[in-house]
Scaffold this motif. Structure first.
Motif, PDB file in Angstrom:
ATOM      1  N   GLU A 151      47.867 -48.433  89.071  1.00  0.00           N
ATOM      2  CA  GLU A 151      48.072 -47.222  88.017  1.00  0.00           C
ATOM      3  C   GLU A 151      48.613 -47.697  86.684  1.00  0.00           C
ATOM      4  O   GLU A 151      49.917 -48.423  86.092  1.00  0.00           O
ATOM      5  CB  GLU A 151      49.505 -47.234  88.434  1.00  0.00           C
ATOM      6  N   PRO A 152      47.675 -47.722  85.877  1.00  0.00           N
ATOM      7  CA  PRO A 152      47.988 -47.758  84.903  1.00  0.00           C
ATOM      8  C   PRO A 152      48.441 -47.132  83.638  1.00  0.00           C
ATOM      9  O   PRO A 152      48.930 -45.666  84.134  1.00  0.00           O
ATOM     10  CB  PRO A 152      45.767 -48.294  84.392  1.00  0.00           C
ATOM     11  N   SER A 153      48.965 -47.682  82.527  1.00  0.00           N
ATOM     12  CA  SER A 153      50.259 -46.717  81.841  1.00  0.00           C
ATOM     13  C   SER A 153      48.986 -46.096  80.995  1.00  0.00           C
ATOM     14  O   SER A 153      47.515 -46.613  80.549  1.00  0.00           O
ATOM     15  CB  SER A 153      50.698 -47.693  81.284  1.00  0.00           C
ATOM     16  N   PRO A 154      48.976 -44.930  80.436  1.00  0.00           N
ATOM     17  CA  PRO A 154      48.388 -44.349  79.423  1.00  0.00           C
ATOM     18  C   PRO A 154      48.346 -45.000  78.049  1.00  0.00           C
ATOM     19  O   PRO A 154      46.852 -45.073  77.299  1.00  0.00           O
ATOM     20  CB  PRO A 154      49.431 -43.124  78.719  1.00  0.00           C
ATOM     21  N   SER A 155      49.106 -46.025  77.630  1.00  0.00           N
ATOM     22  CA  SER A 155      48.802 -46.854  76.630  1.00  0.00           C
ATOM     23  C   SER A 155      47.835 -47.892  76.922  1.00  0.00           C
ATOM     24  O   SER A 155      46.353 -48.474  76.423  1.00  0.00           O
ATOM     25  CB  SER A 155      49.981 -47.721  76.586  1.00  0.00           C
ATOM     26  N   ALA A 156      47.261 -48.203  77.993  1.00  0.00           N
ATOM     27  CA  ALA A 156      46.358 -49.056  78.892  1.00  0.00           C
ATOM     28  C   ALA A 156      44.974 -48.738  78.801  1.00  0.00           C
ATOM     29  O   ALA A 156      43.718 -49.218  78.612  1.00  0.00           O
ATOM     30  CB  ALA A 156      46.856 -49.492  80.064  1.00  0.00           C
ATOM     31  N   LEU A 157      45.366 -47.063  78.898  1.00  0.00           N
ATOM     32  CA  LEU A 157      43.966 -46.708  79.296  1.00  0.00           C
ATOM     33  C   LEU A 157      43.238 -46.513  77.847  1.00  0.00           C
ATOM     34  O   LEU A 157      42.137 -46.295  77.520  1.00  0.00           O
ATOM     35  CB  LEU A 157      44.434 -44.903  79.588  1.00  0.00           C
ATOM     36  N   ALA A 158      44.058 -46.108  76.818  1.00  0.00           N
ATOM     37  CA  ALA A 158      44.064 -45.361  75.499  1.00  0.00           C
ATOM     38  C   ALA A 158      43.002 -47.101  74.422  1.00  0.00           C
ATOM     39  O   ALA A 158      42.519 -46.967  74.311  1.00  0.00           O
ATOM     40  CB  ALA A 158      45.037 -44.828  74.461  1.00  0.00           C
ATOM     41  N   LEU A 159      43.776 -48.576  75.014  1.00  0.00           N
ATOM     42  CA  LEU A 159      43.075 -48.987  74.775  1.00  0.00           C
ATOM     43  C   LEU A 159      42.214 -49.333  75.459  1.00  0.00           C
ATOM     44  O   LEU A 159      41.567 -49.928  75.080  1.00  0.00           O
ATOM     45  CB  LEU A 159      44.010 -50.616  75.117  1.00  0.00           C
ATOM     46  N   THR A 160      41.864 -49.639  76.719  1.00  0.00           N
ATOM     47  CA  THR A 160      40.592 -49.713  76.936  1.00  0.00           C
ATOM     48  C   THR A 160      39.226 -48.350  76.930  1.00  0.00           C
ATOM     49  O   THR A 160      38.655 -49.544  76.222  1.00  0.00           O
ATOM     50  CB  THR A 160      40.384 -49.060  78.680  1.00  0.00           C
ATOM     51  N   ALA A 161      39.764 -47.815  76.464  1.00  0.00           N
ATOM     52  CA  ALA A 161      38.906 -46.777  76.033  1.00  0.00           C
ATOM     53  C   ALA A 161      38.784 -47.183  74.191  1.00  0.00           C
ATOM     54  O   ALA A 161      37.096 -46.838  73.567  1.00  0.00           O
ATOM     55  CB  ALA A 161      39.968 -44.853  75.237  1.00  0.00           C
ATOM     56  N   GLN A 162      39.854 -47.313  73.727  1.00  0.00           N
ATOM     57  CA  GLN A 162      39.098 -48.152  72.114  1.00  0.00           C
ATOM     58  C   GLN A 162      38.538 -48.928  72.111  1.00  0.00           C
ATOM     59  O   GLN A 162      37.484 -49.570  71.072  1.00  0.00           O
ATOM     60  CB  GLN A 162      40.452 -48.786  71.577  1.00  0.00           C
ATOM     61  N   ARG A 163      38.310 -50.417  73.042  1.00  0.00           N
ATOM     62  CA  ARG A 163      37.636 -51.697  73.082  1.00  0.00           C
ATOM     63  C   ARG A 163      36.249 -51.104  73.703  1.00  0.00           C
ATOM     64  O   ARG A 163      35.017 -51.522  72.727  1.00  0.00           O
ATOM     65  CB  ARG A 163      38.417 -52.454  74.516  1.00  0.00           C
ATOM     66  N   VAL A 164      36.036 -49.811  74.830  1.00  0.00           N
ATOM     67  CA  VAL A 164      35.161 -49.673  74.847  1.00  0.00           C
ATOM     68  C   VAL A 164      33.887 -49.378  73.576  1.00  0.00           C
ATOM     69  O   VAL A 164      32.847 -49.380  73.580  1.00  0.00           O
ATOM     70  CB  VAL A 164      34.705 -49.032  76.103  1.00  0.00           C
ATOM     71  N   SER A 165      34.965 -47.736  73.481  1.00  0.00           N
ATOM     72  CA  SER A 165      34.359 -47.768  72.033  1.00  0.00           C
ATOM     73  C   SER A 165      33.572 -48.638  71.061  1.00  0.00           C
ATOM     74  O   SER A 165      32.950 -48.872  70.307  1.00  0.00           O
ATOM     75  CB  SER A 165      34.818 -47.000  71.482  1.00  0.00           C
ATOM     76  N   ASP A 166      35.168 -49.989  71.052  1.00  0.00           N
ATOM     77  CA  ASP A 166      34.932 -50.596  69.720  1.00  0.00           C
ATOM     78  C   ASP A 166      33.473 -51.249  70.102  1.00  0.00           C
ATOM     79  O   ASP A 166      32.441 -51.986  69.080  1.00  0.00           O
ATOM     80  CB  ASP A 166      35.639 -52.273  69.976  1.00  0.00           C
ATOM     81  N   LYS A 167      33.289 -51.332  72.135  1.00  0.00           N
ATOM     82  CA  LYS A 167      32.021 -52.487  71.983  1.00  0.00           C
ATOM     83  C   LYS A 167      30.585 -51.261  71.553  1.00  0.00           C
ATOM     84  O   LYS A 167      29.679 -52.472  72.147  1.00  0.00           O
ATOM     85  CB  LYS A 167      32.157 -52.494  74.062  1.00  0.00           C
ATOM     86  N   GLY A 168      30.837 -50.299  71.785  1.00  0.00           N
ATOM     87  CA  GLY A 168      30.063 -49.034  71.583  1.00  0.00           C
ATOM     88  C   GLY A 168      28.925 -49.376  72.472  1.00  0.00           C
ATOM     89  O   GLY A 168      28.481 -49.421  73.472  1.00  0.00           O
ATOM     90  N   ASP A 169      26.803 -49.280  72.991  1.00  0.00           N
ATOM     91  CA  ASP A 169      25.984 -48.857  73.235  1.00  0.00           C
ATOM     92  C   ASP A 169      26.036 -50.574  73.907  1.00  0.00           C
ATOM     93  O   ASP A 169      24.803 -50.042  74.103  1.00  0.00           O
ATOM     94  CB  ASP A 169      25.427 -48.034  72.451  1.00  0.00           C
ATOM     95  N   LEU A 170      26.479 -51.238  73.625  1.00  0.00           N
ATOM     96  CA  LEU A 170      26.123 -52.749  74.015  1.00  0.00           C
ATOM     97  C   LEU A 170      25.501 -52.663  75.467  1.00  0.00           C
ATOM     98  O   LEU A 170      24.129 -53.053  75.892  1.00  0.00           O
ATOM     99  CB  LEU A 170      26.886 -53.309  74.430  1.00  0.00           C
ATOM    100  N   MET A 171      26.726 -52.131  76.733  1.00  0.00           N
ATOM    101  CA  MET A 171      25.949 -51.961  77.914  1.00  0.00           C
ATOM    102  C   MET A 171      24.698 -50.427  78.336  1.00  0.00           C
ATOM    103  O   MET A 171      24.092 -51.268  79.447  1.00  0.00           O
ATOM    104  CB  MET A 171      26.746 -51.591  78.833  1.00  0.00           C
TER     105      MET A 171
END
Length: 640
Positions: A151-171
């Protein structure tokens, strides 16, 4: 030359084997091509599934990136973040399953909608890219860890979204590279299929081309030549030979054709030559000479059946000298040599007389032939209205000299030869009968009585046969010579038909003029026979040579004091020298109107005393050596 078809053709040279091998090779190539094609097409179904999963991986990674970017823009909206969290978990699970399936090369059946997993193989480039993509996913998945909690917290989801966005289109790029590697691998496999199909097609074409060329060289061209050969033979070119271009069934056909052509040519030549033969000796000589072209023949004998008896008589023989075997010898048809051919009315092969002699006691001609070195015999019946009228025997010193094909050939051609033999025997018999008639005509005008002509002809034959054992005369005196001498000896006084009765029948001594006239009878007889010989020469025959010698020269003396030509020594024909001794011996030992018969001893003494003057000493010696046989004739036919 025996037909070679009896020898089995090696399988590797057989057209049948080569044809089936070619068909099998074509079928194997086509089967391998189809099997490979169907296998590869079946594998391509797996490739499509792989490409489909690679496409899902690309879509999932890009969807994850897009969702993350949107969530990072709405990080204050708890509703959007919860939807993002659900999407991240779903996408992560899908990507994780796809990546693990690719890495293990064992596709999850649930991803495919199958009941069983599918195992895959990759090329080196695909395996390398798969390892890179798996590492990228592990790194990427670490950035998703907060959102993947229960049960991730909104802040954890926001952090994940930000990290994935920072990673860009690598995957996403890594997934694209993996999909491209798979696509290149699939195209390489399709190219391999195309290459294999091209090679298979070219191989089949080349094989068919090779079969066509081989068929042209080894089948069609030989067949064309064989057809042309048959056409030439049909036009009368007997003996024409076609080249043997291959060692296969067509080659065997060419060999069989050549053998057929040779034997047809032999049959025509033999028939032609036999028809030219004026005696059975000539005929058998032609047979011996002609047949030697095809198989070993060292001796040929003709046996005629004796009517109303189960016997055969050796009528004539030629070739190898067989001691103890004489023309006129009689044998029973049950003899081991003849029985099989007589019983079945078919040619009989005795491949090894030695083995036959070892298994059973052989007598008659077989034992004498065996003792003379003969090893193989072919006994061919001469048939007339399905009855045995005689037998022809072909013998060779070589073991296993005759094959079954040879026996068939002999059986067929001997039937033709047999008819000509009949004609020759009849003609020869007519000639002999005519000669005997002429001799009897001359004898009827002479005061001599009894069987003088019969006795002196038999005496002449016995003396000649005995003299023939002397090495100096073996090349001159053979069975034919003895037989001719016996036939023509009665012709010695045929010239007396031209002498006036007043001289020929005068009871007392002839005066000098009458003696001169009487001594003309050899010339008269010689002229008569020379006219006969000239007529035969026109027809291409010669019959009366020995008769002419005897008629003209039987009164010549060894010392040259005889008449009509005063010939001396060996200038006098041998036949006349022999008949002179036989004639005088019978005259001395037979009763005449003007004298009693002398004893044999007195006659021999008188003749021996004249050896070297009146008579040839060699002939006198032969008379003395042959006395036992001479006495047999004397006792049976003497006129005392």
């Amino acid at each position: 030359m025996s037909i070679q078809s009896a020898v089995p053709l090696p399988a590797r040279k057989s057209l049948r084997t080569q044809l089936w091998a070619s068909i099998a090779l074509i079928v194997a190539l086509l089967t391998a091509s189809f099997v490979f094609l169907f296998y590869e097409l079946d594998i391509r179904k797996h490739d499509y599934l792989i490409l489909n999963l690679a496409g899902q991986l690309r879509v999932a990674t890009r969807s994850l990136l897009e969702d993350s970017r949107r969530a990072s823009l709405h990080k204050d909206s708890s509703g959007d973040l919860r939807a993002y969290g659900d999407s991240v978990r779903n996408q992560a699970v899908l990507i994780d399953r796809i990546v693990h399936s690719f890495r293990d090369r064992k596709l999850d059946p649930e991803l495919l909608g199958k009941t069983e997993p599918i195992y895959c193989t990759w090329d080196a480039q695909s395996r390398s890219q798969m390892d890179v993509t798996a590492d990228d996913w592990e790194s990427y998945r670490g950035e998703l860890a907060p959102a993947l909690e229960k049960e991730p917290s909104p802040s954890a989801l926001a952090l994940t979204a930000q990290r994935v966005s920072d990673k860009g289109d690598l995957m996403a790029v890594s997934a694209d590279h993996l999909a491209l590697a798979f696509q290149l691998m699939m195209e390489a496999k399709l190219n391999l299929i195309r290459l294999f199909q091209s090679i298979s097609g070219v191989g089949v074409i080349l094989l068919l081309l090779g079969i066509g060329i081989a068929a042209q060289r080894r089948v069609l061209r030989p067949l064309e030549q064989a057809v042309a050969g048959f056409a030439r033979v049909a036009r009368g070119d007997m003996g024409h030979q076609v080249p043997v271009l291959a060692d296969n069934e067509i080659g065997r056909l060419s060999i069989a054709f050549n053998t057929l052509s040779e034997r047809l040519n032999l049959l025509f030549r033999l028939t032609d030559r036999i028809n030219q033969g004026n005696t059975l000796d000539h005929t058998l000589g032609f047979v011996l000479e002609a047949f030697r072209e095809f198989f070993p023949v060292d001796w040929v004998g003709v046996f005629f059946a004796i009517p109303e008896r189960d016997d055969v008589v050796l009528e004539r023989m030629t070739g190898l000298n067989i001691p103890g075997l004489r023309e006129g010898d009689t044998f029973n048809q049950t003899d081991k040599v003849f029985s099989e051919a007589v019983r079945n009315s078919k040619p009989n092969l005795i491949a090894d007389i030695g083995k036959l002699a070892a298994d059973t006691e052989i007598t008659g001609p077989g034992s004498r032939l065996f003792q003379a070195g003969i090893s193989s015999m072919a006994v061919v019946p001469l048939l007339e209205a399905d009855k045995i009228k005689g037998l022809m025997v072909f013998a060779a010193r070589e073991q296993q000299a005759y094959t079954s094909e040879d026996m068939d050939f002999l059986g067929n051609i001997t039937a033709q030869v047999g008819h000509v033999l009949d004609k020759t025997v009849i003609v020869e018999g007519l000639v002999v009968a005519a000669l005997q008639g002429l001799a009897k005509l001359a004898e009827s005008r002479d005061p001599e009585t009894g069987d003088h002509l019969v006795r002196m002809s038999l005496y002449s034959a016995i003396v000649a046969e005995t003299l023939g054992h002397d090495s100096r005369y073996q090349k001159t005196i053979d069975a034919a010579y003895v037989r001719n001498l016996q036939q023509f000896a009665p012709m010695h006084d045929i010239g007396k038909v031209g002498i006036a009765d007043s001289i020929l029948l005068k009871p007392g001594r002839l005066d000098p003029e009458e003696r001169v006239e009487m001594e003309r009878h050899p010339v008269i007889g010689g002229l008569a026979l020379r006219r006969c010989e000239a007529q035969m020469n026109v027809l291409g025959h010669s019959i009366f040579t020995i008769g002419i010698e005897i008629a003209e020269c039987h009164h010549e003396k060894f010392d040259g004091s005889g008449y009509p030509a005063g010939m001396a020594g060996h200038a006098i024909p041998l036949s006349a020298r022999i008949v002179a001794v036989a004639d005088v011996f019978d005259a001395l030992t037979s009763k005449r109107p003007y004298k009693d018969a002398w004893s044999v001893e007195r006659a021999l003494a008188t003749i021996s005393a004249d050896a070297g003057t009146h008579f040839d000493p060699d002939v006198v010696s032969a008379l003395q050596r042959a006395l036992p046989k001479i006495m047999d004739v004397y006792e049976r036919l003497k006129h005392v």
